[in-house]
Design a protein around this motif. Structure first.
Motif, short mmCIF file in Angstrom:
data_model
loop_
_atom_site.label_atom_id
_atom_site.label_comp_id
_atom_site.label_asym_id
_atom_site.label_seq_id
_atom_site.Cartn_x
_atom_site.Cartn_y
_atom_site.Cartn_z
N ALA A 93 0.51 -1.41 -0.10
CA ALA A 93 -0.27 0.20 0.05
C ALA A 93 0.83 1.32 0.08
N TYR A 94 1.95 1.21 0.30
CA TYR A 94 2.58 2.61 0.31
C TYR A 94 3.44 3.30 -0.84
N ARG A 95 2.92 2.09 -1.66
CA ARG A 95 3.06 2.59 -3.33
C ARG A 95 2.17 3.80 -3.23
N LEU A 96 1.07 3.50 -2.46
CA LEU A 96 0.06 4.81 -3.13
C LEU A 96 0.67 6.06 -2.99
N LEU A 97 1.33 6.47 -2.13
CA LEU A 97 1.88 7.58 -1.65
C LEU A 97 2.48 8.02 -2.54
N LEU A 98 2.56 7.64 -4.11
CA LEU A 98 3.42 8.18 -5.01
C LEU A 98 2.42 8.40 -6.07
#
Length: 279
Positions: free
Chosen positions: A17-22
């Motif tokens: 989910a950390y990919r949503l930060l970008l």
């Protein structure tokens, strides 16, 4: 957890989910003219504020409501970077309930392994970090150009950072609640306009709250809007002493909790009334 998840699916999903930060930075980079437009709006607004405060204070050097000219300019520059930059970037990725309901793709928010609430939270965190990057760049440029004064002390800087983080949470929760009204109104345009005006006025983003009439200032100072800009910028400029800032931080934290609880309730109700493709 979605019914489509298998054993360990939630852990794997949350790990990615950390990919949503970008999501927001990549969207902005894909549409590079937006970067220039955002910078132009911020620079223009800062320029006008500098001219305004210098004209109002003149050569007298007198303090007005406890502020000298340098503090007033610093306040307006930081308020512009926190407020204008954040508002411009909200919804930049088009991953909003309003846009998704319009084209019917909102259904995917509720069938992914990652819940819709967590999806929006990760996206919102990325949006906040991206807005913070703009703030830091603007802060450095402002200090170098002599428009932004440094905080009066180390403790003031530390408390400002904490107040800013809490303010970003309030920013996100307010924007989320406005966006979620689309489940009932189909379009949140009217609500967006109303809340945007309230945010600009009552947060101190347009005029510092200290210039408000006493009654209005007393009310506005305890609304969630003030927690987003007025509190962190007041701590940075020294208008609120760092040693006396803890009640303001506590009030910010309280708004974070209350708005988070309200948004959680609205999420549940929104999921129950979701209508897509007529079904």
């Amino acid at each position: 957890m979605s019914v489509l998840e298998g054993p360990g699916g939630a852990a794997r999903t949350d790990g990615r989910a950390y990919r949503l930060l970008l999501l927001v930075p990549r969207t902005e980079w894909a549409y590079r003219p937006r970067l220039a437009a955002t910078a132009f709006v911020i620079v223009t607004q800062v320029f006008l504020y500098v001219l305004l405060w210098r004209a109002l204070y003149g050569e007298s050097g007198e303090r007005v409501v406890g502020l000298d000219m340098d503090q007033a300019i610093t306040y307006s520059v930081l308020a512009t970077l926190m407020g204008t930059g954040r508002v411009i970037m909200e919804g930049a990725s088009q991953e909003t309930a309003q846009s998704k309901i319009r084209d019917g793709s909102v259904v995917f928010w509720f069938v992914r392994p990652l819940s819709a609430r967590r999806y929006c939270a990760w996206r919102g965190l990325g949006e906040s970090l991206y807005a913070t990057l703009w703030l830091l760049v603007g802060l450095v440029v402002g200090v170098v150009c002599g428009l932004v004064a440094l905080p009066p002390s180390g403790p003031a800087a530390a408390v400002t950072v904490l107040a800013y983080a809490l303010g970003q949470v309030v920013f996100y929760q307010i924007a989320l609640l406005v966006d979620l009204t689309s489940f009932w109104t189909i379009t949140s345009f009217g609500v967006n306009r109303l809340v945007a005006f309230a945010q600009l006025l009552l947060s101190g983003g347009l005029v510092p709250l200290w210039f408000f009439p006493e009654g209005l200032r007393a009310v506005a100072g305890h609304l969630p809007f003030a927690a987003t800009i007025n509190v962190p910028v007041s701590l940075y400029t020294g208008r609120i002493d760092a040693a006396e800032g803890w009640p303001y931080l506590a009030e910010q934290a309280l708004w974070c909790v209350l708005l988070a609880a309200l948004s959680r309730l609205v999420w549940r109700r929104a999921a129950r009334r979701l209508l897509v493709l007529g079904g």
